[in-house]
Enzyme design. Structure first.
Site, PDB file in Angstrom:
ATOM      1  CG  ASP A  43      -1.842   1.225   1.252  1.00  0.00           C
ATOM      2  OD1 ASP A  43      -2.479   1.475   0.217  1.00  0.00           O
ATOM      3  OD2 ASP A  43      -1.911   1.943   2.259  1.00  0.00           O
ATOM      4  CB  SER A  44       0.244   4.776  -0.713  1.00  0.00           C
ATOM      5  OG  SER A  44      -0.929   4.924   0.072  1.00  0.00           O
ATOM      6  CE1 TYR A  86       2.629   5.464  -3.545  1.00  0.00           C
ATOM      7  CE2 TYR A  86       1.511   3.513  -4.373  1.00  0.00           C
ATOM      8  CZ  TYR A  86       2.645   4.121  -3.869  1.00  0.00           C
ATOM      9  OH  TYR A  86       3.790   3.375  -3.704  1.00  0.00           O
ATOM     10  N   GLY A  87      -3.171   8.673  -4.062  1.00  0.00           N
ATOM     11  CA  GLY A  87      -4.501   8.943  -4.595  1.00  0.00           C
ATOM     12  C   GLY A  87      -4.745  10.325  -5.151  1.00  0.00           C
ATOM     13  CB  CYS A 127      -3.185   0.235  -2.636  1.00  0.00           C
ATOM     14  SG  CYS A 127      -3.159   1.950  -3.158  1.00  0.00           S
ATOM     15  CB  THR A 131      -4.813   4.574  -5.450  1.00  0.00           C
ATOM     16  OG1 THR A 131      -5.632   5.230  -4.476  1.00  0.00           O
ATOM     17  CG2 THR A 131      -4.357   5.557  -6.488  1.00  0.00           C
ATOM     18  CD  GLU A 134      -0.236   6.850   5.920  1.00  0.00           C
ATOM     19  OE1 GLU A 134       0.864   6.847   6.480  1.00  0.00           O
ATOM     20  OE2 GLU A 134      -0.768   5.812   5.473  1.00  0.00           O
ATOM     21  CB  CYS A 147      -9.352   4.595  -0.090  1.00  0.00           C
ATOM     22  SG  CYS A 147      -7.764   5.000   0.683  1.00  0.00           S
ATOM     23  CB  THR A 148      -6.833  -0.258   1.894  1.00  0.00           C
ATOM     24  OG1 THR A 148      -5.699   0.459   1.380  1.00  0.00           O
ATOM     25  CG2 THR A 148      -7.302  -1.292   0.895  1.00  0.00           C
ATOM     26  CG  HIS A 149      -5.067   5.026   4.000  1.00  0.00           C
ATOM     27  ND1 HIS A 149      -4.472   4.465   2.893  1.00  0.00           N
ATOM     28  CD2 HIS A 149      -4.057   5.561   4.736  1.00  0.00           C
ATOM     29  CE1 HIS A 149      -3.162   4.673   2.949  1.00  0.00           C
ATOM     30  NE2 HIS A 149      -2.887   5.331   4.070  1.00  0.00           N
TER      31      HIS A 149
HETATM   32  N1  DGL Z   1      -4.788   3.131   0.623  1.00  0.00           N
HETATM   33  C1  DGL Z   1      -4.734   3.536  -0.729  1.00  0.00           C
HETATM   34  C2  DGL Z   1      -5.983   3.276  -1.488  1.00  0.00           C
HETATM   35  O1  DGL Z   1      -6.610   2.278  -1.166  1.00  0.00           O
HETATM   36  C3  DGL Z   1      -3.926   4.725  -1.085  1.00  0.00           C
HETATM   37  C4  DGL Z   1      -4.343   6.025  -0.596  1.00  0.00           C
HETATM   38  C5  DGL Z   1      -3.394   7.086  -1.044  1.00  0.00           C
HETATM   39  O2  DGL Z   1      -2.202   6.886  -0.976  1.00  0.00           O
HETATM   40  O3  DGL Z   1      -3.872   8.150  -1.477  1.00  0.00           O
HETATM   41  O4  DGL Z   1      -6.378   3.959  -2.380  1.00  0.00           O
END
Ligand code: DGL
Length: 276
Positions: free
Chosen positions: A10-11, A42-43, A73, A75, A152, A186-188
């Site tokens: 993941d990012s 990343y998003g 992730c 993204t 984060e 998004c996994t966050h």
């Molecule tokens: N956790 C990621 C996702 O599922 C990345 C979020 C990011 O880095 O912007 O999209």
């Protein structure tokens, strides 16, 4: 039977939502986790940059001899074209397909909300896949770019007023549309699921894309005969591209006593962005 580790990327710390589930359902497996904390988010980036970063992340995991790569992730999953992932010579899964299947199994009124990063929403991948499998589905999507930096930075407590206010703002149109299912694309986002659940109100099922990917990974490994034969608890190694101490602190809040072990720092730009 295969005793090599499962690779998860993941990012940042979002992929830990998949790790949390893997630790529950496949406790004997070894896991190698990479969070690209030096280049998160990343998003908000272009498809070209996300692809380049993702390929380096995968190269790193392959250097650890993993038996499966999970792009935990949204993204990365929605940005890497299928022509590319279809050519991978190693088992690979992203979060999109398992998450969409889980959401379609959960919905009763076929009104489904999707929240994810701006890059993911721009691809339209969730909406396309939902409509492909269920043409009568009504899909309401929204980008929530502030959630990743909030997570984060540890703004994850259920009572956190800042995250709660941002969630109210982002979710208002989705709640108003009357969805009964909300994809956390998004996994966050599952890290702040209690806040999102409070804001959405009762009767809305939240679908955790990290968990869905982990559940799917288990069936992939079982079908391919790649589960470990070990009976003892597996180990988990964590790697990041910057600030390992911050990652360890936030990861231990999120994973609780399941978090253990060192967090190593690696130079991710040393890994190739093409995979042969
Ligand atoms: N956790 C990621 C996702 O599922 C990345 C979020 C990011 O880095 O912007 O999209």
């Amino acid at each position: 039977m295969d005793n090599r580790p499962i690779g998860v990327l993941d990012s940042g710390m979002g992929g830990l939502t998949a790790v949390r589930e893997l630790l529950k359902i496949l406790p004997e497996e070894d896991i190698v986790y990479f969070g690209d904390t030096g280049r998160v988010p990343y998003g908000t980036r272009s498809a070209e940059i996300v692809t380049q970063y993702a390929m380096q992340d995968i190269s790193f995991l392959l250097s650890k001899d993993v038996k499966l790569v999970i792009a935990a992730c949204g993204t990365v999953t929605t940005t890497l074209p299928e022509e590319l992932t279809g050519r991978f010579r190693f088992p690979y899964t992203g979060v999109l397909k398992p998450t969409v299947r889980t959401a379609l199994a959960a919905t009763r009124n076929r009104k489904i909300g999707v929240i994810a990063t701006a890059t993911t929403i721009r691809t339209g991948a969730y909406e396309r896949e939902l409509k492909r499998l269920c043409p009568e589905a009504e899909v309401i999507s929204g980008a929530c770019p502030l959630f990743v930096p909030l997570v984060e930075n540890g703004y994850v407590d259920r009572q956190n007023p800042v995250t709660r206010m941002v969630a109210e703002e982002y979710l208002a149109p989705i709640r108003a549309a009357g969805v009964d299912t909300l994809i956390l694309g998004c996994t966050h986002y599952p890290v702040i699921a209690p806040i999102l659940a409070d804001v959405m109100g009762e009767g809305v099922t939240l679908v955790d894309s990290g968990k869905a990917a982990a559940d799917y990974a288990r069936s992939m490994l079982a079908e391919a005969g790649l589960l470990t034969g070990r009976k003892s608890r597996g180990s988990c190694s964590y790697y990041v591209s910057d600030a390992p101490d911050d990652f360890a602190r936030n990861a231990s809040i999120f994973l609780g006593e399941r978090f253990g072990g060192e967090v190593g720092r690696i130079e991710i730009t040393n890994y190739p962005d093409t995979i042969v």
